[in-house]
Scaffold this active site. Structure first.
Site, PDB file in Angstrom:
ATOM      1  N   CYS A 176      -5.793  -1.799   0.796  1.00 38.47           N
ATOM      2  CA  CYS A 176      -5.033  -1.536  -0.390  1.00 38.47           C
ATOM      3  C   CYS A 176      -5.860  -2.232  -1.583  1.00 38.47           C
ATOM      4  O   CYS A 176      -6.915  -2.473  -1.390  1.00 38.47           O
ATOM      5  CB  CYS A 176      -3.436  -2.063  -0.192  1.00 38.47           C
ATOM      6  N   ASN A 192      -4.802  -6.751  -1.082  1.00 38.23           N
ATOM      7  CA  ASN A 192      -4.873  -7.386   0.280  1.00 38.23           C
ATOM      8  C   ASN A 192      -3.954  -8.609   0.341  1.00 38.23           C
ATOM      9  O   ASN A 192      -4.169  -9.553   1.259  1.00 38.23           O
ATOM     10  CB  ASN A 192      -6.526  -7.590   0.792  1.00 38.23           C
ATOM     11  N   CYS A 242      -0.104  -7.578  -0.172  1.00 39.80           N
ATOM     12  CA  CYS A 242       0.974  -7.007   0.150  1.00 39.80           C
ATOM     13  C   CYS A 242       1.123  -5.969   1.009  1.00 39.80           C
ATOM     14  O   CYS A 242       1.543  -6.386   2.383  1.00 39.80           O
ATOM     15  CB  CYS A 242       1.817  -6.563  -1.205  1.00 39.80           C
ATOM     16  N   ARG A 243       0.403  -4.741   0.870  1.00 39.16           N
ATOM     17  CA  ARG A 243       0.573  -3.661   1.870  1.00 39.16           C
ATOM     18  C   ARG A 243      -0.355  -3.602   3.030  1.00 39.16           C
ATOM     19  O   ARG A 243       0.078  -3.872   4.283  1.00 39.16           O
ATOM     20  CB  ARG A 243       0.388  -2.554   1.062  1.00 39.16           C
ATOM     21  N   SER A 244      -1.470  -4.133   2.812  1.00 42.68           N
ATOM     22  CA  SER A 244      -2.408  -4.154   4.034  1.00 42.68           C
ATOM     23  C   SER A 244      -2.343  -5.115   4.870  1.00 42.68           C
ATOM     24  O   SER A 244      -2.635  -4.786   6.138  1.00 42.68           O
ATOM     25  CB  SER A 244      -4.004  -3.875   3.491  1.00 42.68           C
ATOM     26  N   ASP A 255       2.980   0.469  -3.986  1.00 44.68           N
ATOM     27  CA  ASP A 255       2.586  -0.875  -4.067  1.00 44.68           C
ATOM     28  C   ASP A 255       4.088  -1.799  -4.526  1.00 44.68           C
ATOM     29  O   ASP A 255       4.743  -1.314  -5.589  1.00 44.68           O
ATOM     30  CB  ASP A 255       1.775  -1.083  -5.290  1.00 44.68           C
TER      31      ASP A 255
HETATM   32  P1  4NP Z   1      -1.547  -4.775  -2.538  1.00 45.90           P
HETATM   33  O1  4NP Z   1      -0.320  -5.155  -3.993  1.00 45.90           O
HETATM   34  O2  4NP Z   1      -2.399  -3.955  -3.172  1.00 45.90           O
HETATM   35  O3  4NP Z   1      -0.394  -4.127  -1.820  1.00 45.90           O
HETATM   36  O4  4NP Z   1      -1.748  -6.282  -1.949  1.00 45.90           O
HETATM   37  C1  4NP Z   1      -0.784  -6.042  -5.119  1.00 45.90           C
HETATM   38  C2  4NP Z   1      -1.207  -7.180  -5.234  1.00 45.90           C
HETATM   39  C3  4NP Z   1      -1.721  -7.786  -5.971  1.00 45.90           C
HETATM   40  C4  4NP Z   1      -1.829  -7.113  -7.325  1.00 45.90           C
HETATM   41  C5  4NP Z   1      -1.712  -5.584  -7.261  1.00 45.90           C
HETATM   42  C6  4NP Z   1      -1.145  -5.125  -6.210  1.00 45.90           C
HETATM   43  N1  4NP Z   1      -2.469  -7.713  -8.603  1.00 45.90           N
HETATM   44  O5  4NP Z   1      -2.554  -7.108  -9.670  1.00 45.90           O
HETATM   45  O6  4NP Z   1      -2.818  -8.997  -8.390  1.00 45.90           O
END
Ligand code: 4NP
Length: 147
Positions: A7, A10, A12-14, A118
């Site tokens: 994602c 790294n 939230c989702r992955s 997301d």
């Molecule tokens: P992820 O979510 O891609 O599912 O881990 C996010 C985590 C952090 C950020 C964006 C999306 N960020 O902008 O810091």
């Protein structure tokens, strides 16, 4: 079979996708290695977002020891499948592919062509929905080798 879930951050989702795939693999007596990475470098070494940890706990998935890592070109050599969450991840990972073999490993996690939204700027309901989506599409990948 070695699978890398990817994602953006790294956190939230992955990490939760990794946990879900590991659990579904165990439940189906499938031996596979699952890891995760983010295309961005914002959260290298960070634990998963506490909301993903909380949703995982609710479904008996422990991702408390997760630490963020950034996707890199070597991952193409270390994994058989790279599962991305959205179009932006897809583009970022594709941009690092060196050849057709690398490209052939990249897939959207969802098999219906949709994205795993997301939830970072969302609420717990968005994290719950994310879990449901990850769970719904997990068995496809766990059984992928047998198909
Ligand atoms: P992820 O979510 O891609 O599912 O881990 C996010 C985590 C952090 C950020 C964006 C999306 N960020 O902008 O810091």
């Amino acid at each position: 079979m070695k699978i890398l879930c990817v994602c953006l951050g790294n956190i939230c989702r992955s990490p939760l996708a990794e946990g879900v795939l590991k659990k579904v693999a165990v439940e189906n007596n499938v031996v596979m290695e699952v890891r995760s990475a983010g295309t961005a470098n914002y959260h290298i070494g960070d634990p998963a977002d506490h909301r993903s940890v909380q949703i995982g706990k609710k479904y008996n998935i422990d991702i408390s020891s997760h630490r963020g890592q950034q996707f890199s070109v070597e991952h193409f050599d270390q994994f058989d499948l790279i599962l991305v969450m959205d179009q932006s991840n897809l583009q970022n990972v594709r941009n690092l592919a060196r050849n057709e073999n690398d490209l052939s490993k990249i897939n959207m996690y969802r098999r219906d062509g949709r994205i795993v939204d997301d939830p970072y700027y969302g609420d717990m309901m968005d994290f719950e929905k994310m879990y449901q989506v990850l769970q719904e599409h997990a068995l496809h990948w766990v059984l992928f080798e047998k198909q």
